[in-house]
Design a protein around this motif. Sequence first.
Motif, PDB file in Angstrom:
ATOM      1  N   SER A 177     -47.078  28.859 -54.366  1.00 43.91           N
ATOM      2  CA  SER A 177     -47.617  28.975 -53.004  1.00 43.91           C
ATOM      3  C   SER A 177     -46.470  29.249 -52.035  1.00 43.91           C
ATOM      4  CB  SER A 177     -48.349  27.694 -52.613  1.00 43.91           C
ATOM      5  OG  SER A 177     -47.431  26.625 -52.521  1.00 43.91           O
ATOM      6  N   ASN A 178     -46.798  29.826 -50.893  1.00 41.63           N
ATOM      7  CA  ASN A 178     -45.761  30.178 -49.919  1.00 41.63           C
ATOM      8  C   ASN A 178     -45.208  28.974 -49.163  1.00 41.63           C
ATOM      9  OD1 ASN A 178     -47.856  29.623 -48.177  1.00 41.63           O
ATOM     10  ND2 ASN A 178     -48.370  31.788 -47.838  1.00 41.63           N
ATOM     11  N   GLU A 188     -53.211  30.266 -55.534  1.00 39.91           N
ATOM     12  CA  GLU A 188     -54.628  30.483 -55.260  1.00 39.91           C
ATOM     13  C   GLU A 188     -55.445  30.437 -56.550  1.00 39.91           C
ATOM     14  OE1 GLU A 188     -54.925  34.109 -53.133  1.00 39.91           O
ATOM     15  OE2 GLU A 188     -53.999  33.309 -51.313  1.00 39.91           O
ATOM     16  N   ASP A 192     -48.668  32.904 -52.550  1.00 39.51           N
ATOM     17  CA  ASP A 192     -50.067  32.475 -52.407  1.00 39.51           C
ATOM     18  C   ASP A 192     -50.232  31.510 -51.233  1.00 39.51           C
ATOM     19  OD1 ASP A 192     -50.384  33.974 -54.622  1.00 39.51           O
ATOM     20  OD2 ASP A 192     -51.248  32.395 -55.872  1.00 39.51           O
ATOM     21  N   ASP A 193     -51.428  31.543 -50.675  1.00 36.84           N
ATOM     22  CA  ASP A 193     -51.707  30.695 -49.507  1.00 36.84           C
ATOM     23  C   ASP A 193     -52.200  29.297 -49.883  1.00 36.84           C
ATOM     24  OD1 ASP A 193     -51.008  32.717 -47.726  1.00 36.84           O
ATOM     25  OD2 ASP A 193     -53.026  33.582 -47.773  1.00 36.84           O
ATOM     26  N   ARG A 194     -52.765  29.157 -51.084  1.00 35.16           N
ATOM     27  CA  ARG A 194     -53.307  27.849 -51.482  1.00 35.16           C
ATOM     28  C   ARG A 194     -52.514  27.298 -52.669  1.00 35.16           C
ATOM     29  NH1 ARG A 194     -59.395  27.396 -52.541  1.00 35.16           N
ATOM     30  NH2 ARG A 194     -59.010  29.109 -54.000  1.00 35.16           N
TER      31      ARG A 194
END
Length: 567
Positions: free
Chosen positions: A89-90, A124, A150-152
Amino acid sequence: MVKHLKYLAAVLSFSLMTSTAMFMSSAEENEASIEQVYVNLPEVTVYETGIQEPVTEAYLGSEKLTLSAENMFSQTGEPIYYYMLLDVSNSMPEQYFDKIKSSILAFENTIGPNDKMFLYTFGEQVLLRLDENHTPENTAAVMAEIDNIDDRTLLFEAISQAADKAEQVPANICKRRVIAVISDGEDFTVGMTGVQEAQENLTEKGIPVYAFGIEDTARENINNFGEFARKSGGSLTVFGDKQADTILDTFHQKLADYKVYSFVSDNNIISNSMEAFTLKTEANRTYTRNVLESRHIPDQAAPVILRTEMTADDQLELEYSEPVMGAETTANYTVSYTEKEEEKKASVVGISTIQDKENTVLITFSSDLQPGDYRVSVVNITDISMEKNQVVNTAEFTVAQYSMKTKILHAVQKWYWAVLVFVIVVLILIIWCVYRKVKKGKGVIYVDGKPVMASDVEIHKHVSIEEQEGIPFWLRVSIKGNQPEELALKMTDSFIVGRSKISNLFFDDKRMSRQHFALEWDGTAMYITDLNTTNGTAVNGVKINKRRQLKQDDRIAAGSVEMVIRW
């Protein structure tokens, strides 16, 4: 300026305290704990760290286990399957990410030849990037493609998928499977696996999680991440930017230094439920981990009857090859024999266990077994296992021909009541005969300390009387069983009575001494003296022990003779 320096110092102090607290979490790795319990009944394998004192007892539920081996893991030659989970994730800082990938590449070169590394990425979605068949070249190529965009962060979903994958590994290939998670500890679980579900999944499968958390994240995330790891049997390591490329350098060696205990249960019966596994040490410390009893090694060996032995004419010892169920039920046994070409059955009336003989029962029959060849067959008797294997064989034994001594003993046992009646009748007859003889013999008297019939004592009176001057006196002599007789006698100074012929008056009486007593006349009175006899002399029923004056009609008793004196 000073004000700003004070503020900076406070910030640095807080950061240092926070960093120190985080790295203190890492120190918890060294605390004594059970990492993993692999249950594959009847075998139970336990991996632990930090327990210094000797282990004395182990229990699975309420059942006590037997220790079969104790080693350092590095000495067992067993493999470890590593399931590496990388957060993509980011929220993972850039300054960490490339170093972490380098650390994973380097880690694969430190594991043993039979060890395997799997690689999952989670953001994600959860992806298996490297399976058990990959090569180091594959690892380098895959790691080059991975990016943290990824955001999640599906952290617990990734843990559950890795646990499910690890559960598929057969016990004969690998029993020790661990999950290593590198993340900032954040998770988004909308529609996916949550922390509670993931924890339960790990507990059921007995798989520990080793968490590696970056320090540049929320304190709450790190604390929750560490608690989750410790509950599973693993630990938390918090690292900074400068340690990111070395966080896995000692991981393999750390697990190799764990201790391994091998225990054995009495059977392979599983409950398919959670049970408490407990270790007890010499220092009276207790360590516990909940495990799921869901695996077992099939028992393919059926129990057999090993031995039969007659221990009495109506009892048979029977030994099984292992503990069995149903062995104490009489209906489960058939004991047959052939008589005149016809098969007959011996009646079994009781079954009991023998405490000092394992897996042995004592069969009791309703009567003594007759000589011949016998066969024992059983039904509904099984071993104590998941398979409940039936006893598969029959057993044969022979009752030998009876010896003459045994035949006589059997006859006595069979007719004991008749023998008892006979003995009683004989005793009554003996008592009756003795009574008749005593009555006929006019009673019993003792001669020289031995009992004899009064009729067997013949007393002959010999009176030596010379014509001489002296005082006349009379003795009325009574002998048991005879009529009294009165003797007229004379004495001058003294008169001796006894058994010897030299006495003035002597009797053939074995109870009388040779010279028994003396009578004396002093001119005015009559005296009697016992002459130190064995049986003594009595006057009027009282034994005398010194010279005594007599009176008219005194009764003198000596031996079997009684006399009344007058003068």
